[in-house]
Motif scaffolding. Sequence first.
Motif, mmCIF file in Angstrom:
data_model
loop_
_atom_site.group_PDB
_atom_site.id
_atom_site.type_symbol
_atom_site.label_atom_id
_atom_site.label_comp_id
_atom_site.label_asym_id
_atom_site.label_seq_id
_atom_site.Cartn_x
_atom_site.Cartn_y
_atom_site.Cartn_z
ATOM 1 N N PRO A 159 0.984 -1.129 0.026
ATOM 2 C CA PRO A 159 0.057 0.154 -0.134
ATOM 3 C C PRO A 159 1.401 0.983 -0.169
ATOM 4 O O PRO A 159 0.344 2.173 -0.966
ATOM 5 N N GLU A 160 2.465 1.316 0.748
ATOM 6 C CA GLU A 160 2.747 2.982 0.596
ATOM 7 C C GLU A 160 3.852 2.447 -0.656
ATOM 8 O O GLU A 160 4.524 3.329 -0.679
ATOM 9 N N HIS A 161 3.797 1.505 -1.651
ATOM 10 C CA HIS A 161 4.534 2.053 -2.599
ATOM 11 C C HIS A 161 4.539 2.691 -3.340
ATOM 12 O O HIS A 161 3.143 3.448 -4.169
ATOM 13 N N PRO A 162 5.454 3.598 -4.107
ATOM 14 C CA PRO A 162 5.107 4.675 -4.125
ATOM 15 C C PRO A 162 4.401 5.062 -5.955
ATOM 16 O O PRO A 162 4.016 5.905 -6.370
ATOM 17 N N LEU A 163 4.650 3.774 -6.605
ATOM 18 C CA LEU A 163 4.169 3.728 -7.763
ATOM 19 C C LEU A 163 2.706 3.779 -7.886
ATOM 20 O O LEU A 163 1.382 3.581 -8.727
ATOM 21 N N VAL A 164 1.889 3.423 -6.571
ATOM 22 C CA VAL A 164 0.389 2.888 -6.096
ATOM 23 C C VAL A 164 -0.238 4.103 -6.872
ATOM 24 O O VAL A 164 -1.402 3.393 -7.859
ATOM 25 N N CYS A 209 -5.510 2.281 0.598
ATOM 26 C CA CYS A 209 -4.376 2.606 1.461
ATOM 27 C C CYS A 209 -4.301 3.162 2.859
ATOM 28 O O CYS A 209 -3.577 3.215 3.800
ATOM 29 N N HIS A 210 -5.328 4.040 2.710
ATOM 30 C CA HIS A 210 -5.702 4.970 4.206
ATOM 31 C C HIS A 210 -5.490 3.944 5.433
ATOM 32 O O HIS A 210 -5.132 4.103 6.460
ATOM 33 N N ALA A 211 -7.059 2.711 5.330
ATOM 34 C CA ALA A 211 -6.907 1.994 6.079
ATOM 35 C C ALA A 211 -5.374 1.181 6.615
ATOM 36 O O ALA A 211 -5.260 1.100 7.950
ATOM 37 N N ALA A 212 -4.413 0.873 6.059
ATOM 38 C CA ALA A 212 -3.490 0.152 5.662
ATOM 39 C C ALA A 212 -3.108 1.444 6.370
ATOM 40 O O ALA A 212 -1.826 0.887 7.701
ATOM 41 N N PRO A 220 -2.839 -8.102 -13.728
ATOM 42 C CA PRO A 220 -3.739 -7.093 -13.913
ATOM 43 C C PRO A 220 -2.203 -6.510 -12.236
ATOM 44 O O PRO A 220 -1.670 -7.154 -11.586
ATOM 45 N N ILE A 221 -2.431 -5.321 -11.919
ATOM 46 C CA ILE A 221 -1.777 -4.883 -11.251
ATOM 47 C C ILE A 221 -2.178 -4.349 -9.870
ATOM 48 O O ILE A 221 -3.693 -3.949 -9.578
ATOM 49 N N TRP A 222 -2.779 -5.398 -8.462
ATOM 50 C CA TRP A 222 -3.087 -5.415 -6.886
ATOM 51 C C TRP A 222 -3.003 -4.306 -5.389
ATOM 52 O O TRP A 222 -1.601 -4.149 -5.893
ATOM 53 N N VAL A 223 -3.372 -3.708 -4.663
ATOM 54 C CA VAL A 223 -2.386 -3.740 -3.785
ATOM 55 C C VAL A 223 -2.535 -4.750 -2.689
ATOM 56 O O VAL A 223 -4.420 -4.441 -2.289
ATOM 57 N N ALA A 224 -2.597 -4.415 -2.471
ATOM 58 C CA ALA A 224 -2.774 -5.583 -0.701
ATOM 59 C C ALA A 224 -2.050 -5.892 0.115
ATOM 60 O O ALA A 224 -0.776 -5.232 -0.057
ATOM 61 N N ASP A 225 -1.898 -5.899 1.224
ATOM 62 C CA ASP A 225 -1.073 -5.058 2.693
ATOM 63 C C ASP A 225 -0.044 -6.637 3.225
ATOM 64 O O ASP A 225 0.794 -6.500 4.138
ATOM 65 N N TYR A 226 -0.270 -8.034 2.454
ATOM 66 C CA TYR A 226 0.482 -9.276 2.690
ATOM 67 C C TYR A 226 1.564 -8.681 1.424
ATOM 68 O O TYR A 226 2.858 -9.707 2.375
ATOM 69 N N VAL A 227 1.763 -7.882 1.226
ATOM 70 C CA VAL A 227 3.584 -7.418 0.858
ATOM 71 C C VAL A 227 3.531 -6.394 1.291
ATOM 72 O O VAL A 227 3.340 -5.792 1.850
ATOM 73 N N GLY A 267 8.914 -2.916 3.255
ATOM 74 C CA GLY A 267 9.839 -2.685 4.048
ATOM 75 C C GLY A 267 10.992 -4.198 3.803
ATOM 76 O O GLY A 267 12.166 -3.957 4.233
ATOM 77 N N TYR A 268 10.416 -4.869 2.510
ATOM 78 C CA TYR A 268 11.429 -5.631 2.173
ATOM 79 C C TYR A 268 11.267 -6.528 1.199
ATOM 80 O O TYR A 268 10.356 -5.914 0.390
ATOM 81 N N GLY A 269 12.049 -6.465 0.484
ATOM 82 C CA GLY A 269 12.707 -6.203 -1.446
ATOM 83 C C GLY A 269 12.470 -5.060 -1.826
ATOM 84 O O GLY A 269 12.598 -3.809 -1.247
ATOM 85 N N THR A 270 11.612 -4.993 -2.855
ATOM 86 C CA THR A 270 11.347 -3.733 -3.501
ATOM 87 C C THR A 270 9.373 -3.242 -2.492
ATOM 88 O O THR A 270 9.262 -2.612 -3.588
#
Length: 970
Positions: free
Chosen positions: A316-321, A337-340, A374-381, A384-387
């Motif tokens: 959710p914090e990814h700059p490209l979202v 994203c706000h909720a996350a 498709p590109i999703w947003v999810a907080d299981y990613v 802080g890790y990887g990219t």
Amino acid sequence: MSGEYNPAAIREKWQAYWDQHKSFRALNPGDPSFDASKPKSYILDFFPYPSGAGLHVGHPEGYTATDILARYKRMKGFNVLHTMGWDAFGLPAEQHALETGQHPAITTTNNINTFRRQLKMLGFSYDWDRELSTTDTDYYKWTQWIFLQIFNSWFDETQKKARPIAELPIPADVKSRGDKAVREFVDAHRLAYLAEVPVNWCPALGTVLANEEVTNEGKSERGNHPVFKRPLKQWMLRITKYADRLADELEELHWPEAVKLMQRNWIGRSEGAQVRFQIAPSPSEGEGRGEGHDFIEVFTTRPDTLFGATYMVLAPEHPLVEKITTPDQRAAVQAYCHAAANRSELARAADAKEKTGVFTGGYAINPVNNEPIPIWVADYVLMGYGTGAIMAVPCGDQRDFEFATQFDLPIVVVVRPPDAWLANHNVTFDEYVANPGALSKGFVDDGVSINSGPITGLPTQEAKKKITVWLEERGLGRRTINYKIRDWLFSRQRYWGEPFPILHGPDGEIVALDESDVPLTLPEISDYHPTVTHEGDEEVPAPPLGRATEWATVTRNGKTYRRELNTMPQWAGSCWYYLRFCDPKNASRFVGKEAEQYWMQSKKKDGTHHVGGIDLYLGGAEHAVLHLLYARFWHKVLYDLGHVSTIEPFGRLFNQGMIRAFAYYDKRGVYVPSDEVTIGEPVTVPYVGGFDSQALQDAIKSGLTKQEIQDFVGTAKTSFYYQNEPVFQSVEKMSKSLKNVVNPEKVVNEYGADSLRLYEMFMGPLEASKPWNPRDVPGVFRFLQRVWRLLVDENTGSISTYIDNAPAGGPPDALERLLHKTIKKVGEDIERLAFNTGISAMMEFVNEAYRAKSIRMDQAERFVLVLSAFAPFITEELWQRLHGAAWKTSIAYEPWPVFDPALVEDDEVEIPIQVNGKLAGRLLVSKTAPQDAVQATALADPKVMEKLAGKPVVKAIYVPGRMLNLVVKG
RNA sequence: GCGCGAGUGGCGGAAUUGGCAGACGCGCUGGAUUUAGGAUCCAGUGGGAAACCGUGGGGGUUCGAGUCCCCCCUCGCGCACCA
């Protein structure tokens, strides 16, 4: 003094004697009468935080163990470095100051005095002249100095080591952009740097907290205040540069494997590939989106599954979202994203079972097959890790699998599972490929690639290599190593810590103090509360040091500088104290070179140097990761810069187990007072196994009757009673609320320090977690009384009549043989830190001597020497009494008695005779007796004959000196 | 969920390499001594009347398994969406 064993009087006498004579002073190379011919042993305890509560029984456990080893090594002719100090910066003293207004330094001094007094009661053979506290100016001067070394160095990737910052090559293009650019370039390469990082911010405490200071509920451990993740500018130490060395150089260390594993897991090295996914124009949006160079970079450990990547996920914090999200999805994505953002990472992890996420509307191109996904947003990613972005392969990753089945995303099978796996899941290969989502789990292990273009048919490991090369050739990706470990957040908004030797210039310039300017001492302030200031809408921490306005402002060359107001975390002082112990009074260096080389270099048996110099470092497992990792990191930096001579500090590490307490509860799960529990006839009663008392009470509250619960859970044996009702025994942590904390000082007053030491060592294996049983303490006390009465006449106080003054030598009697065995056993047990069995061997010896009511003077002396490592007070007294007028000095430096290997081995042993592996009789035989002779005697034995029942022996196994097994048919 | 470690008498525990299970201590039982004992000393103490049975449960390897292998249960510790 009367003749009775009086532990209190003996303790006072010898405690004073050791203090006066500085009996355990360790000499350094260069000191007068230092003996360089002796080998060295550096035996170190985790130094304590001197809390207001004083010593608890866990402290003496480890300290007694190291003390026994230190005393033993001294008697074996080693120069022993055995020291104690105080890790005295930290939050509790500051909290106390907030509550009472008392300066933390006063609280700390008082607590240290209590700790020192209590430790001295226990007769530990520390060199008290080397005592230090991390809060001493003389000490933290050098903590600041080491920080300056770290600040003034950079990590050379080619040499894999830290180098002075002056040696950092400045690229020409940076130089061409002027001084400011150069300065920023340099600052960006220092091992200590300022950075905007997401931190645990606790507004109520006004400070940033380390992860381990935050509870699972996302509250502060102290005070239970809410904690939020937010970006703040903080000091960081570049420990990540050392990730490989910190992981690899564990190999050679004599450490518990579990601790090595925990450190490796914390570092979390994983090999894989970084892959680039172009952002595609969304089919629904038509042209115009995703143009230019936009791409998403992902890290994967399974590049072999690229052909199965059916969607992508951004944190959710990814700059490209924002960029990717299409207008019609914008509202949903923003809400998500706000909720996350308002949930802590811990809260997000807590309900990991339920996957959540939202589609961005955007698509990316899978580089291996040019399919849009498709590109999703999810907080299981996690950002802080990887990219912070992943390619999702539902068939190769359990989380992606769950997400795909939940949101009905396609699952393409690209790895063929082994047949056994398919059989286990009751599907054929074709069924699995056709409908993988029908199973509850995907196949995530190694198999063989299918439907994967150039790597089809390859086993997973080969497929990974080949596809990575394939990607590299096309510029789509490259081999990468990723780590879980993050750089170390090194600043706190607190008063009671080391100030940073750093100034901030008017134009944002960061200036380190000169080495000659430390110590930078803590200023006096009247209010220790951290607060916040407001910069626009932002709450910004205002550390308490800001109140020392005069201190905080420095004028230099007409410019005004502001001091760094943060302080270092408590870990800082404990990162190098073991080095200072080598040379604690050195005013010109953090540790003298010669002292460091003498105490910190340790030779292996083959003559080569061990990687780590401290011969034993002993303490609780709670520091298995952080303290030990941080200290190793500092040590390696100091090594790289040429300040220390070993690559690792702690050659051998040992974790003592926790001492816990028995607790008793009745059938309703209610705790009953331990000291009113009695032992009676064992009875079998209904038992709530598997429940703890809280769960049981909850079960009753939720409507289950006692009977229902008992029917459900079965029965257990108990022999403990409280008010005539059977109660159950459990083992719990000691805690104030359960009122089961054992105070070591009380035990010393009741039974003496030697009994406390002996009991703590006799309880069980040092590494095991074990319960304190007050009922068992008198056992070791009685043992010491027996030792006393064996050697001292209780009426007169002079030497006991059991002591036989026959000269040493003569034919070895049974007791002499037993003594040799005891000397051997106890010495070996000390070396392997198995004190419980060593003590039991000494008990056997005393029992034997007592039975015989006779012991030769030289035997008595040797036994007292052996016991002296464990029970220093009583043995000093006995040593003096045995020698009478001839007594000269402490027992502590007498040589450890030697054993004769010939007397340790019995010539005749009783061996078991087995028939088909079952005991049939015993036979006293010579150790070297030949098989046929033993077998003949055995066959003549009536009991053996009975067992054989006339059947012929078809085979006989004979282990000389151990056993004979006769095998018959049927 | 994953990883690591452990499970032995009434209790703490011993058995270092596959070779007599229960060393040592506590507790308990009986006896001695004692005005008394929460002191001391002596003897006994895994279960069972016995044959025998016994190291969390089930299977296996072996002449022989607490120890090695497989499956399961329980407890403790660590990590916890680490791609």
